[in-house]
Design a protein around this motif. Structure first.
Motif, PDB file in Angstrom:
ATOM      1  N   GLY A 121      50.630  61.576  58.389  1.00 41.44           N
ATOM      2  CA  GLY A 121      49.249  61.295  58.021  1.00 41.44           C
ATOM      3  C   GLY A 121      48.407  62.550  58.012  1.00 41.44           C
ATOM      4  O   GLY A 121      48.894  63.648  58.271  1.00 41.44           O
ATOM      5  N   VAL A 122      47.149  62.354  57.721  1.00 38.65           N
ATOM      6  CA  VAL A 122      46.194  63.450  57.670  1.00 38.65           C
ATOM      7  C   VAL A 122      45.007  63.091  58.553  1.00 38.65           C
ATOM      8  O   VAL A 122      44.510  61.965  58.495  1.00 38.65           O
ATOM      9  CB  VAL A 122      45.703  63.701  56.228  1.00 38.65           C
ATOM     10  CG1 VAL A 122      44.628  64.756  56.193  1.00 38.65           C
ATOM     11  CG2 VAL A 122      46.853  64.075  55.326  1.00 38.65           C
ATOM     12  N   LEU A 123      44.560  64.010  59.344  1.00 37.96           N
ATOM     13  CA  LEU A 123      43.371  63.823  60.161  1.00 37.96           C
ATOM     14  C   LEU A 123      42.226  64.589  59.528  1.00 37.96           C
ATOM     15  O   LEU A 123      42.317  65.799  59.330  1.00 37.96           O
ATOM     16  CB  LEU A 123      43.612  64.332  61.590  1.00 37.96           C
ATOM     17  CG  LEU A 123      42.361  64.360  62.482  1.00 37.96           C
ATOM     18  CD1 LEU A 123      41.852  62.953  62.726  1.00 37.96           C
ATOM     19  CD2 LEU A 123      42.692  65.046  63.794  1.00 37.96           C
ATOM     20  N   PHE A 124      41.171  63.883  59.174  1.00 37.71           N
ATOM     21  CA  PHE A 124      39.965  64.518  58.657  1.00 37.71           C
ATOM     22  C   PHE A 124      39.020  64.711  59.835  1.00 37.71           C
ATOM     23  O   PHE A 124      38.379  63.768  60.280  1.00 37.71           O
ATOM     24  CB  PHE A 124      39.317  63.658  57.575  1.00 37.71           C
ATOM     25  CG  PHE A 124      40.150  63.532  56.340  1.00 37.71           C
ATOM     26  CD1 PHE A 124      40.114  64.518  55.366  1.00 37.71           C
ATOM     27  CD2 PHE A 124      40.988  62.439  56.155  1.00 37.71           C
ATOM     28  CE1 PHE A 124      40.888  64.416  54.229  1.00 37.71           C
ATOM     29  CE2 PHE A 124      41.763  62.325  55.026  1.00 37.71           C
ATOM     30  CZ  PHE A 124      41.719  63.313  54.052  1.00 37.71           C
ATOM     31  N   SER A 125      38.943  65.911  60.344  1.00 42.37           N
ATOM     32  CA  SER A 125      38.136  66.157  61.546  1.00 42.37           C
ATOM     33  C   SER A 125      36.715  66.603  61.217  1.00 42.37           C
ATOM     34  O   SER A 125      35.901  66.774  62.106  1.00 42.37           O
ATOM     35  CB  SER A 125      38.820  67.207  62.422  1.00 42.37           C
ATOM     36  OG  SER A 125      38.951  68.420  61.706  1.00 42.37           O
ATOM     37  N   ASN A 126      36.413  66.774  59.951  1.00 38.01           N
ATOM     38  CA  ASN A 126      35.076  67.217  59.560  1.00 38.01           C
ATOM     39  C   ASN A 126      34.637  66.461  58.302  1.00 38.01           C
ATOM     40  O   ASN A 126      34.239  67.056  57.308  1.00 38.01           O
ATOM     41  CB  ASN A 126      35.076  68.730  59.316  1.00 38.01           C
ATOM     42  CG  ASN A 126      33.680  69.303  59.315  1.00 38.01           C
ATOM     43  OD1 ASN A 126      32.732  68.666  59.761  1.00 38.01           O
ATOM     44  ND2 ASN A 126      33.534  70.504  58.781  1.00 38.01           N
TER      45      ASN A 126
END
Length: 175
Positions: free
Chosen positions: A2-7
């Protein structure tokens, strides 16, 4: 994987204003859409949206699923019936304003057997007509136990229809 969008950011913590911002390139304080009922064209009737810019440049523009907020769809953004004349059927594209909403299928109604039974029950007792088509429906799709292959889930249905339409459009004479 998966991908984590932290911003990640949204222009406003509401669907319609955020979609209006993304598709118009304008901030909520410019398009004045702050809720789920106001259309950005009420304030800016001559704004050019991203899909509208493509349409004005000669491309066919169609939408599948929820692009603008539900009944706040934007007719100038999508190709007209005349633009689509002679093309193959594309399997429920939203082509002009709210035409998709007249169809039986809704992007946000879950297509599991339990949801179909609940819709039938709501129609039979008049609740769906009195309160709206989504009233009394589950707020999310259930897990794999209701549909092990996910074929009746909204995302699967939309992605499948979109892939089929792209295949058909690829054989058309214009972009």
């Amino acid at each position: 994987r998966g991908v984590l969008f932290s911003n990640a950011h949204a222009s406003l913590a509401n669907c319609a204003p955020s979609r209006s911002s993304l598709l118009s390139g304008l901030r909520p304080d410019t398009h004045r859409c702050y809720d789920l009922h106001t259309h950005f064209r009420d304030t800016l009737p001559h704004a050019i949206t991203l899909p509208q810019a493509f349409r004005l440049s000669g491309y066919l523009t169609l939408s599948f699923g929820k692009v603008f907020h539900q009944r706040l769809d934007d007719e100038p953004s999508w190709s007209s019936e005349a633009d689509l004349a002679g093309l193959v059927r594309l399997d429920f594209p939203r082509r002009r304003g709210n035409t998709e909403w007249a169809a039986e299928w809704r992007y946000n109604q879950y297509h599991t057997a339990a949801a179909a039974a609940r819709r039938a029950e709501l129609r039979a007792n008049g609740a769906a007509k009195a309160h709206g088509v989504n009233w009394g429906m589950p707020l999310w799709e259930r897990g794999p136990e209701t549909d092990p292959h996910g074929r009746r889930y909204t995302d699967y249905t939309l992605a499948s229809r979109t892939i089929r339409a792209i295949g058909r459009l690829a054989r058309q004479p214009r972009p």
